[in-house]
Enzyme design. Structure first.
Site, PDB file in Angstrom:
ATOM      1  N   TYR A 144      -7.342  38.042   0.923  1.00 19.86           N
ATOM      2  CA  TYR A 144      -6.048  38.268   0.265  1.00 19.86           C
ATOM      3  C   TYR A 144      -6.096  37.606  -1.105  1.00 19.86           C
ATOM      4  O   TYR A 144      -6.524  36.466  -1.243  1.00 19.86           O
ATOM      5  CB  TYR A 144      -4.926  37.655   1.103  1.00 19.86           C
ATOM      6  N   ASP A 239     -11.971  33.542  -5.983  1.00 22.20           N
ATOM      7  CA  ASP A 239     -10.547  33.266  -5.828  1.00 22.20           C
ATOM      8  C   ASP A 239     -10.417  31.964  -5.060  1.00 22.20           C
ATOM      9  O   ASP A 239     -10.539  31.933  -3.836  1.00 22.20           O
ATOM     10  CB  ASP A 239      -9.850  34.424  -5.114  1.00 22.20           C
ATOM     11  N   LYS A 267      -1.669  26.997  -5.888  1.00 24.66           N
ATOM     12  CA  LYS A 267      -1.319  26.037  -4.842  1.00 24.66           C
ATOM     13  C   LYS A 267      -1.435  24.565  -5.294  1.00 24.66           C
ATOM     14  O   LYS A 267      -0.541  24.047  -5.926  1.00 24.66           O
ATOM     15  CB  LYS A 267      -2.147  26.311  -3.580  1.00 24.66           C
TER      16      LYS A 267
HETATM   17  N1  PMP Z   1      -5.344  34.192  -3.551  1.00 29.05           N
HETATM   18  C1  PMP Z   1      -5.504  33.494  -2.404  1.00 29.05           C
HETATM   19  C2  PMP Z   1      -6.877  33.165  -1.924  1.00 29.05           C
HETATM   20  C3  PMP Z   1      -4.367  33.102  -1.698  1.00 29.05           C
HETATM   21  O1  PMP Z   1      -4.531  32.410  -0.555  1.00 29.05           O
HETATM   22  C4  PMP Z   1      -3.087  33.421  -2.185  1.00 29.05           C
HETATM   23  C5  PMP Z   1      -1.822  33.017  -1.455  1.00 29.05           C
HETATM   24  N2  PMP Z   1      -1.921  32.573  -0.195  1.00 29.05           N
HETATM   25  C6  PMP Z   1      -2.991  34.146  -3.379  1.00 29.05           C
HETATM   26  C7  PMP Z   1      -4.147  34.502  -4.033  1.00 29.05           C
HETATM   27  C8  PMP Z   1      -1.665  34.517  -3.950  1.00 29.05           C
HETATM   28  O2  PMP Z   1      -0.983  33.394  -4.402  1.00 29.05           O
HETATM   29  P1  PMP Z   1       0.609  33.411  -4.572  1.00 29.05           P
HETATM   30  O3  PMP Z   1       1.166  33.540  -3.197  1.00 29.05           O
HETATM   31  O4  PMP Z   1       0.908  32.118  -5.235  1.00 29.05           O
HETATM   32  O5  PMP Z   1       0.937  34.580  -5.435  1.00 29.05           O
END
Ligand code: PMP
Length: 428
Positions: A144, A239, A267
């Site tokens: 994701y 990511d 995060k």
């Molecule tokens: N990339 C990863 C690996 C994530 O875990 C997340 C959110 N859990 C996101 C992108 C998206 O981040 P956000 O919810 O702050 O938009």
């Protein structure tokens, strides 16, 4: 344990907010219960609207690595707030956090701040496309990367939990540029590249997958991606929104010794405030507006509250022994839960990388989305409810990661393992 007030608040919320929540997985749908409404949190504990107290392994889905309401983070936010919450003009705080990120993360020579992980990955992909002049991207099934159109294809986390990997509203014309490979399978990547030679802008990957449960990269997987990208002129994007500053101060790229071309963060670098960032090689990053032509912007990007919370958090992570102690706690709790399952004769497959861990309700190895999807999610739901009744707050889906924070005490860990022993016995 009473949840009357939470249920009441949920009914009320559903009248004005779609599904009663502002992010789908919060709704507890896949565990068949009403969500808890949270009133406050402190250190390792979270308190709901009925006054129940839980040991928290969600940690706001990753950011709260030093625990909730750390005094140094609160102090930094308060101080920033008193000087004004947003100016839409450059501040010294932004450069301070940028320099901290650059010195921490091996691949990052320049970085831009945004306000969420979604913005970070979306912008990184635009930049990779702008830099290479190619349109197609490769992502991995079960990973994701936020909810941008081109990334909501075979996605993990809430998208997996809800069984809508391909969301309505994503134009087929957009989705067709997103190719999907199997996590931990270099062959699946090689096949896609052979079929789309010279057309792939980037490969985006969670170097430790955390959105189909926790799935570590197999030996050689990240190295293989690095080699393929170098040979094919493809931008490799790690990511690290979840793994950044989580599995090590320098993220998964430090742990595995692989240097991507670009990295996305979020995060933890916001210390609990809305933040994301993307960075990488200077040569690529300088293609970004206003130094280059690839456009990207944000009213609240780099805002002083988020920068201050991030700086304070990173300063805490830099303290000697921080990650060693977190590793020890995490090992204890993950091994304790696995042992509890074994004792109850219940088959689980346990994974952990640093302070990210997961108990897969599967008797066999989980290494990609196909093996993750085979888990017994109904059994997970029972386990989740049993743990909740014992005062342990886990993510309400099999396809999420549990996060340990520095605030988790020995007694928290003992209580969690005891709760797991009871819970596995109950469901076995
Ligand atoms: N990339 C990863 C690996 C994530 O875990 C997340 C959110 N859990 C996101 C992108 C998206 O981040 P956000 O919810 O702050 O938009």
């Amino acid at each position: 344990m009473e949840h009357n007030r939470s249920s009441q608040l949920f009914q009320q919320a559903k009248r004005s907010i779609p599904g009663g929540v502002n992010s789908p997985v919060r709704a507890f749908r896949s565990v068949g219960a009403d969500p808890l409404f949270i009133k406050r949190a402190s250190n390792s504990h979270i308190y709901d609207a009925d006054g129940n107290c839980f040991i928290d392994f969600v940690g706001s889905w990753g950011p709260m690595i030093v625990g909730h309401c750390h005094p140094q983070v609160i102090q930094a936010i308060k101080q920033a707030l008193e000087n004004g919450s947003s100016f839409g003009a450059p501040t010294e705080l932004e450069t301070t956090l940028a320099e901290m990120v650059i010195s921490a993360v091996p691949s990052i020579e320049m970085v831009r701040m945004v306000s969420s992980g979604t913005e970070a990955t979306m912008s990184a992909i635009r930049l990779a496309r702008g830099y290479t002049g190619r349109d197609k991207i490769i992502k991995f099934s079960g990973c994701y990367h936020g909810h941008a159109d081109s990334l909501l294809v075979k996605a993990g986390s809430g998208a997996a939990t809800f069984g809508v990997p391909d969301s309505p509203g994503v134009p087929a014309d957009v989705a067709k540029h997103t190719l999907t490979a199997e996590y931990n399978s270099l062959n699946s990547v090689r096949t896609l590249i052979a079929e789309n030679s010279g057309q792939i802008a980037c490969i985006i990957v969670e170097p430790v997958a955390g959105n189909m449960g926790t799935v570590p990269p197999r030996e050689g997987f990240l190295e293989g991606l690095r080699d393929i990208c170098t040979n094919e002129g493809i931008i490799l994007i790690f990511d690290e929104v979840m793994s950044g500053f989580r599995v090590a101060y320098g993220g998964a790229q430090e742990v595995y010794g692989i240097t991507p071309d670009m990295t996305t963060l979020g995060k933890i670098i916001g210390g609990g405030l809305p933040v994301g960032a993307f960075g990488g090689k200077r040569e690529i990053m300088e293609k970004l507006s206003p130094s280059g032509g690839v456009y990207q912007a944000g009213t609240l990007s780099g805002n002083p509250l988020a920068m201050s919370a991030g700086i304070a958090t990173l300063n805490l992570l830099k303290q000697p022994g921080f990650y060693q102690s977190l590793e020890e706690k995490s090992r204890k709790v993950a091994e304790g839960i696995a042992a509890a399952a074994k004792k109850a004769g219940y088959p689980i497959y346990s994974t952990r990388v640093g302070s990210m861990f997961c108990a897969f309700f599967s008797a066999s190895e989980v290494h990609d989305w196909t093996s993750a999807a085979a888990c017994d999610t109904a059994a997970f739901a029972k386990y989740f409810m049993a743990m909740l009744n014992e005062g342990i707050y886990l993510a309400p889906s099999q396809y999420e990661t549990a996060f340990v924070s520095a605030a988790h005490s020995d007694s928290d860990i003992d209580l969690t393992i005891a709760a797991a022993e009871k819970s596995f016995k109950l469901i076995a």
